[in-house]
Design a protein around this motif. Structure first.
Motif, mmCIF file in Angstrom:
data_model
loop_
_atom_site.group_PDB
_atom_site.id
_atom_site.type_symbol
_atom_site.label_atom_id
_atom_site.label_comp_id
_atom_site.label_asym_id
_atom_site.label_seq_id
_atom_site.Cartn_x
_atom_site.Cartn_y
_atom_site.Cartn_z
ATOM 1 N N ALA A 132 34.818 42.504 28.403
ATOM 2 C CA ALA A 132 35.600 42.833 29.520
ATOM 3 C C ALA A 132 35.803 41.691 30.549
ATOM 4 O O ALA A 132 34.944 40.104 30.548
ATOM 5 C CB ALA A 132 34.864 43.785 29.578
ATOM 6 N N VAL A 133 36.608 41.680 31.019
ATOM 7 C CA VAL A 133 36.552 40.803 32.593
ATOM 8 C C VAL A 133 36.216 41.903 33.849
ATOM 9 O O VAL A 133 36.820 42.545 33.991
ATOM 10 C CB VAL A 133 37.971 40.733 33.285
ATOM 11 N N VAL A 134 35.061 40.753 34.576
ATOM 12 C CA VAL A 134 34.049 41.658 35.787
ATOM 13 C C VAL A 134 34.728 40.441 37.628
ATOM 14 O O VAL A 134 34.875 39.760 36.865
ATOM 15 C CB VAL A 134 32.911 42.495 35.046
ATOM 16 N N LEU A 135 35.058 41.623 37.912
ATOM 17 C CA LEU A 135 35.299 40.225 39.576
ATOM 18 C C LEU A 135 35.028 41.256 40.808
ATOM 19 O O LEU A 135 35.034 42.548 40.511
ATOM 20 C CB LEU A 135 36.592 40.495 39.306
ATOM 21 N N THR A 136 34.226 41.088 41.591
ATOM 22 C CA THR A 136 34.587 41.705 43.235
ATOM 23 C C THR A 136 35.353 41.376 44.337
ATOM 24 O O THR A 136 35.104 40.646 44.251
ATOM 25 C CB THR A 136 32.338 40.842 43.114
ATOM 26 N N VAL A 137 35.467 42.553 44.491
ATOM 27 C CA VAL A 137 36.386 41.898 45.683
ATOM 28 C C VAL A 137 35.961 43.120 47.252
ATOM 29 O O VAL A 137 35.791 43.742 46.652
ATOM 30 C CB VAL A 137 37.889 43.164 45.524
ATOM 31 N N GLN A 138 36.392 41.891 48.235
ATOM 32 C CA GLN A 138 36.188 42.695 49.577
ATOM 33 C C GLN A 138 37.309 43.535 49.845
ATOM 34 O O GLN A 138 38.037 43.714 49.736
ATOM 35 C CB GLN A 138 36.329 41.495 50.341
ATOM 36 N N LYS A 139 36.181 44.932 50.391
ATOM 37 C CA LYS A 139 36.941 45.513 50.696
ATOM 38 C C LYS A 139 38.161 45.928 51.327
ATOM 39 O O LYS A 139 39.718 46.369 51.649
ATOM 40 C CB LYS A 139 36.376 46.988 50.842
ATOM 41 N N ALA A 140 37.489 44.743 52.795
ATOM 42 C CA ALA A 140 38.560 44.215 53.576
ATOM 43 C C ALA A 140 39.863 43.822 53.096
ATOM 44 O O ALA A 140 40.787 43.446 53.859
ATOM 45 C CB ALA A 140 37.474 43.714 55.076
ATOM 46 N N ASN A 141 39.690 42.869 52.102
ATOM 47 C CA ASN A 141 40.976 42.379 50.922
ATOM 48 C C ASN A 141 41.518 42.931 50.196
ATOM 49 O O ASN A 141 41.519 43.331 49.173
ATOM 50 C CB ASN A 141 40.134 40.997 50.586
ATOM 51 N N SER A 142 42.198 44.101 51.518
ATOM 52 C CA SER A 142 43.782 45.073 51.053
ATOM 53 C C SER A 142 44.355 44.259 50.005
ATOM 54 O O SER A 142 44.774 45.192 49.014
ATOM 55 C CB SER A 142 43.995 45.833 52.137
ATOM 56 N N ALA A 143 45.904 43.082 50.104
ATOM 57 C CA ALA A 143 46.275 42.735 48.834
ATOM 58 C C ALA A 143 45.138 42.572 47.985
ATOM 59 O O ALA A 143 46.082 42.889 46.994
ATOM 60 C CB ALA A 143 46.633 41.298 49.706
ATOM 61 N N ALA A 144 43.935 41.974 47.555
ATOM 62 C CA ALA A 144 43.326 41.355 46.441
ATOM 63 C C ALA A 144 43.145 43.516 45.797
ATOM 64 O O ALA A 144 43.102 43.130 44.903
ATOM 65 C CB ALA A 144 42.752 41.260 47.125
ATOM 66 N N MET A 145 42.649 43.735 46.814
ATOM 67 C CA MET A 145 42.687 45.303 46.016
ATOM 68 C C MET A 145 43.780 45.910 45.363
ATOM 69 O O MET A 145 43.761 46.357 44.078
ATOM 70 C CB MET A 145 41.863 45.864 47.406
ATOM 71 N N ASN A 146 44.608 45.437 45.556
ATOM 72 C CA ASN A 146 46.164 46.592 45.613
ATOM 73 C C ASN A 146 46.571 45.630 44.345
ATOM 74 O O ASN A 146 47.173 46.124 43.381
ATOM 75 C CB ASN A 146 47.310 46.511 46.666
ATOM 76 N N PHE A 147 46.298 43.885 44.770
ATOM 77 C CA PHE A 147 46.653 43.430 43.566
ATOM 78 C C PHE A 147 45.840 43.332 41.826
ATOM 79 O O PHE A 147 46.382 43.995 41.035
ATOM 80 C CB PHE A 147 46.636 41.563 43.694
#
Length: 208
Positions: free
Chosen positions: A141-156
Motif C-alpha cells: 500500500a501507499v500510506v500517508l498522514t494528513v492534517q485535518k485542518a488542511n482541507s485542500a489536501a484532505m479533499n485531494f
C-alpha cells in the motif's frame, strides 16, 4: 501538466546539499505552518530530523519552463528560490519504505509544491508516480498522514486520488481519541491482504 515543463530527480536524506535542505525547510514552513497551527514549532523540529535521515527518499521537481501563468517578478522569484543550472526546484515528495501492521508499505512523509505550481496537475502526477514506485517494489500500500485542518489536501487525497481512511488512523482505532487528534492516516492498497488489514471494509465494522 498544464503550463509546465518539468523534470524529476531522485535524492536521499543524508545526501542533500545545503541549498536543497534550505529549500525544503522554507517550503515546509510556508505550506504547513498554517495547518499545524500551535503544533508547528515542535513539528518543524521533527520534520528537520526526518528530512535528512538516510532512509528518506526523495523525488524532486525541477521546472524548465513555467509557462505564461507567471509574471516577470514571479519568474525571477522562482528562479532565485533554488538556483541551479538544471532549473529551480519547485516541489518534492519525501517517502520511505516501512513496515505497518507487519506489511511492507510506501509511506509518504511529505508532498510539497510551491503555490505557483499548484493546481496544474503536478500533485496528481507525483502521487501516481509514487503508487507506481510502490507497486514496482512490491509494497502492499501507499500510506500517508494528513492534517485535518488542511482541507485542500484532505479533499485531494480522498476524492481526486481515491484514498481511504485507514484502520490505523486514530479516528478508526478509537473515535473518542480520534476526535482529539489533529490528523488522519489515509491509504491506498494494492493487495487483498493489505486491503483486509489497512482498510477493513466498513460493513464488517458496522456488523460487529
Amino acid at each position: 501538466m498544464l503550463g509546465l515543463s518539468a523534470f524529476l530527480e531522485s535524492g536521499r536524506g543524508d545526501k542533500l546539499s545545503s541549498p536543497v535542505k534550505q529549500f525544503i525547510q522554507n517550503l515546509l514552513k510556508a505550506n504547513m505552518e498554517g495547518p499545524y497551527g500551535s503544533e508547528w514549532p515542535a513539528e518543524e523540529k521533527v520534520k528537520r530530523r526526518e528530512m535528512v535521515a538516510p532512509e528518506a527518499r526523495y523525488v524532486f521537481v525541477r521546472i524548465a519552463s513555467l509557462g505564461e501563468f507567471l509574471t516577470t517578478s514571479e519568474r525571477e522569484k522562482t528562479a532565485a528560490s533554488c538556483v541551479e543550472e538544471r532549473g529551480p526546484i519547485v516541489g518534492f515528495v519525501h517517502f520511505r519504505f516501512v513496515i505497518e501492521e507487519e506489511l511492507p508499505v510506501l509511506y509518504v512523509y511529505e508532498l510539497q509544491l510551491e503555490p505557483r505550481v499548484q493546481g496544474k496537475g503536478l500533485g496528481k502526477f507525483l502521487m501516481q508516480l509514487i503508487e507506481l514506485i510502490a507497486c514496482k517494489n512490491h509494497m502492499g500500500a501507499v500510506v500517508l498522514t494528513v492534517q485535518k485542518a488542511n482541507s485542500a489536501a484532505m479533499n485531494f487525497y480522498l476524492y481526486k486520488m481515491r484514498y481511504v481512511t485507514s484502520t490505523i488512523s486514530p479516528s478508526r482505532v478509537d473515535p473518542l481519541i480520534g476526535i482529539e487528534k489533529s490528523y488522519e492516516i489515509l491509504c491506498k492498497t494494492f493487495s487483498n491482504e493489505a486491503k483486509a488489514i489497512l482498510e477493513e471494509p466498513l460493513e464488517l465494522v458496522h456488523s460487529v
